[in-house]
Design a protein around this motif. Structure first.
Motif, PDB file in Angstrom:
ATOM      1  N   TYR A  97       0.993  -1.076  -0.013  1.00 37.42           N
ATOM      2  CA  TYR A  97      -0.104   0.254   0.226  1.00 37.42           C
ATOM      3  C   TYR A  97       1.127   0.696   0.224  1.00 37.42           C
ATOM      4  O   TYR A  97       0.053   2.471   0.504  1.00 37.42           O
ATOM      5  N   ARG A  98       2.348   1.250  -0.295  1.00 33.61           N
ATOM      6  CA  ARG A  98       3.476   2.191  -0.527  1.00 33.61           C
ATOM      7  C   ARG A  98       2.297   3.519  -0.929  1.00 33.61           C
ATOM      8  O   ARG A  98       1.927   2.899  -2.435  1.00 33.61           O
ATOM      9  N   GLY A  99       2.096   5.286  -0.663  1.00 33.98           N
ATOM     10  CA  GLY A  99       1.550   6.040  -1.395  1.00 33.98           C
ATOM     11  C   GLY A  99       0.509   5.898  -1.620  1.00 33.98           C
ATOM     12  O   GLY A  99      -0.181   7.145  -2.100  1.00 33.98           O
ATOM     13  N   GLU A 100      -0.209   5.282  -0.965  1.00 31.65           N
ATOM     14  CA  GLU A 100      -1.479   5.727  -0.210  1.00 31.65           C
ATOM     15  C   GLU A 100      -2.274   6.036   0.872  1.00 31.65           C
ATOM     16  O   GLU A 100      -1.161   6.195   1.460  1.00 31.65           O
ATOM     17  N   PRO A 101      -3.177   7.532   0.545  1.00 26.84           N
ATOM     18  CA  PRO A 101      -3.018   7.818   2.002  1.00 26.84           C
ATOM     19  C   PRO A 101      -3.690   7.135   3.043  1.00 26.84           C
ATOM     20  O   PRO A 101      -4.404   5.770   3.101  1.00 26.84           O
ATOM     21  N   VAL A 121       4.396   6.030   3.109  1.00 29.57           N
ATOM     22  CA  VAL A 121       6.468   5.738   2.468  1.00 29.57           C
ATOM     23  C   VAL A 121       6.464   4.538   2.764  1.00 29.57           C
ATOM     24  O   VAL A 121       6.962   3.912   1.851  1.00 29.57           O
ATOM     25  N   GLU A 122       6.293   3.900   4.462  1.00 27.91           N
ATOM     26  CA  GLU A 122       7.588   3.160   4.270  1.00 27.91           C
ATOM     27  C   GLU A 122       7.099   2.525   5.501  1.00 27.91           C
ATOM     28  O   GLU A 122       6.753   2.759   6.572  1.00 27.91           O
ATOM     29  N   LEU A 123       7.623   1.193   5.655  1.00 31.13           N
ATOM     30  CA  LEU A 123       7.603   0.812   7.604  1.00 31.13           C
ATOM     31  C   LEU A 123       9.509  -0.037   7.883  1.00 31.13           C
ATOM     32  O   LEU A 123       9.560  -0.064   6.956  1.00 31.13           O
ATOM     33  N   ALA A 124      10.385   1.688   7.358  1.00 27.76           N
ATOM     34  CA  ALA A 124      11.343   1.020   7.806  1.00 27.76           C
ATOM     35  C   ALA A 124      12.154   0.180   9.337  1.00 27.76           C
ATOM     36  O   ALA A 124      11.430   0.749   9.909  1.00 27.76           O
ATOM     37  N   ILE A 135       5.005   8.641   6.735  1.00 26.76           N
ATOM     38  CA  ILE A 135       4.422   8.870   5.686  1.00 26.76           C
ATOM     39  C   ILE A 135       5.280  10.357   5.342  1.00 26.76           C
ATOM     40  O   ILE A 135       5.650  11.522   5.489  1.00 26.76           O
ATOM     41  N   GLU A 136       4.010  11.388   3.837  1.00 28.71           N
ATOM     42  CA  GLU A 136       4.161  11.914   3.480  1.00 28.71           C
ATOM     43  C   GLU A 136       3.297  12.854   4.192  1.00 28.71           C
ATOM     44  O   GLU A 136       2.278  11.960   3.342  1.00 28.71           O
ATOM     45  N   VAL A 137       3.780  13.780   3.541  1.00 30.22           N
ATOM     46  CA  VAL A 137       2.346  14.803   4.619  1.00 30.22           C
ATOM     47  C   VAL A 137       2.569  16.095   3.606  1.00 30.22           C
ATOM     48  O   VAL A 137       3.653  16.921   3.371  1.00 30.22           O
ATOM     49  N   ASP A 138       1.408  17.088   3.293  1.00 28.72           N
ATOM     50  CA  ASP A 138       1.301  18.211   3.143  1.00 28.72           C
ATOM     51  C   ASP A 138       1.736  19.937   3.721  1.00 28.72           C
ATOM     52  O   ASP A 138       1.602  19.210   4.749  1.00 28.72           O
ATOM     53  N   LYS A 189      -2.623   2.630  15.420  1.00 31.47           N
ATOM     54  CA  LYS A 189      -2.582   2.057  14.575  1.00 31.47           C
ATOM     55  C   LYS A 189      -2.146   2.831  13.106  1.00 31.47           C
ATOM     56  O   LYS A 189      -2.326   4.054  13.215  1.00 31.47           O
ATOM     57  N   VAL A 190      -2.572   1.972  12.136  1.00 31.16           N
ATOM     58  CA  VAL A 190      -2.292   3.071  10.599  1.00 31.16           C
ATOM     59  C   VAL A 190      -3.603   2.312   9.939  1.00 31.16           C
ATOM     60  O   VAL A 190      -3.478   1.305   9.298  1.00 31.16           O
ATOM     61  N   LYS A 191      -3.866   3.235   9.680  1.00 33.57           N
ATOM     62  CA  LYS A 191      -5.381   2.771   8.857  1.00 33.57           C
ATOM     63  C   LYS A 191      -5.327   3.564   7.430  1.00 33.57           C
ATOM     64  O   LYS A 191      -5.323   4.480   7.185  1.00 33.57           O
ATOM     65  N   LEU A 192      -5.817   2.367   6.470  1.00 34.31           N
ATOM     66  CA  LEU A 192      -5.931   3.039   5.072  1.00 34.31           C
ATOM     67  C   LEU A 192      -6.785   3.873   5.217  1.00 34.31           C
ATOM     68  O   LEU A 192      -7.718   3.893   5.855  1.00 34.31           O
ATOM     69  N   LEU A 193      -7.013   5.087   3.963  1.00 34.19           N
ATOM     70  CA  LEU A 193      -8.338   6.135   4.027  1.00 34.19           C
ATOM     71  C   LEU A 193      -8.450   6.063   2.621  1.00 34.19           C
ATOM     72  O   LEU A 193      -7.755   6.466   1.783  1.00 34.19           O
TER      73      LEU A 193
END
Length: 204
Positions: A97-101, A121-124, A135-138, A189-193
């Motif tokens: 799911y990399r790149g997904e909201p 972005v990733e789980l490093a 994650i990448e944010v505005d 938690k990390v949840k897809l949007l």
């Protein structure tokens, strides 16, 4: 044997069987619903999961459970697709799911916030074995290339997390961006949007 250990053993056992059915196994959870034990296997294909996929995987995994009988007492097996707001648990999901909201919820606040939204972005995996969710944010500060005051720093089209270069994620690159990292121990938690206009077949 504890619940988590049973889940890990079943996941290792089921993963190649799911691939033989033409799908990828994302997770196995052992749940209690209405005083009944339920094994829930979540499967995935980039082009989407059909009822036939679920039925085929269900037959294969059910046959395996009949052979091994890994859980004492009665239980039922459910095979399902990931759903549109999936909570990510396993490392492979962070790759898929990399790149997904997504939305990251924290136990303890970071910069005064417990909830962050952005693109995954990733789980490093850090040198000490710890895990970091990135994650990448505005962000206006990201557009100016200034330090964010945390572990993340945005520099043009690439960024660094804890000194490690990270490639930008796919998607709209307009506006400023910055990377934000979270110690996974502090992530609840990390949840897809997925909203209606962003719904994708592979997640249904």
């Amino acid at each position: 044997m504890g619940r988590r250990e049973i889940e890990e053993r079943l996941f290792a056992d089921f993963e190649p069987l799911a691939r033989s059915a033409g799908v990828e196994l994302l997770d196995v959870e052992m749940l209690s619903e209405n005083k009944m034990t339920v094994l829930r296997a979540t499967i995935y294909r980039p082009e989407g999961i059909t009822l036939d996929d679920c039925a085929r995987a269900q037959r294969i995994l059910s046959d395996r459970l009949d052979e091994t009988d890994p859980i004492p007492g009665s239980y039922s097996l459910e095979v399902s697709s990931p759903g549109i707001e999936r909570v990510l648990r396993r490392p492979k999901e962070f790759v898929i799911y990399r790149g997904e909201p997504c939305q990251v919820n924290l136990f303890a606040p970071k910069d005064g916030k417990r909830v962050f939204e952005g693109r995954l972005v990733e789980l490093a995996v850090e040198p000490d074995g710890g895990e970091t969710v990135v994650i990448e944010v505005d962000d206006e500060a990201g557009r100016r290339g200034k330090s964010t005051g945390g572990k993340s720093e945005f520099k043009g089209s690439n960024a660094q997390v804890n000194g490690r270069k990270t490639e930008p994620v796919p998607g709209d690159r307009a506006g400023g961006r910055r990377l934000v990292s979270f110690d996974r121990k502090n992530v609840s938690k990390v949840k897809l949007l997925y909203r209606d206009e962003r719904f994708k077949k592979g997640r249904n």
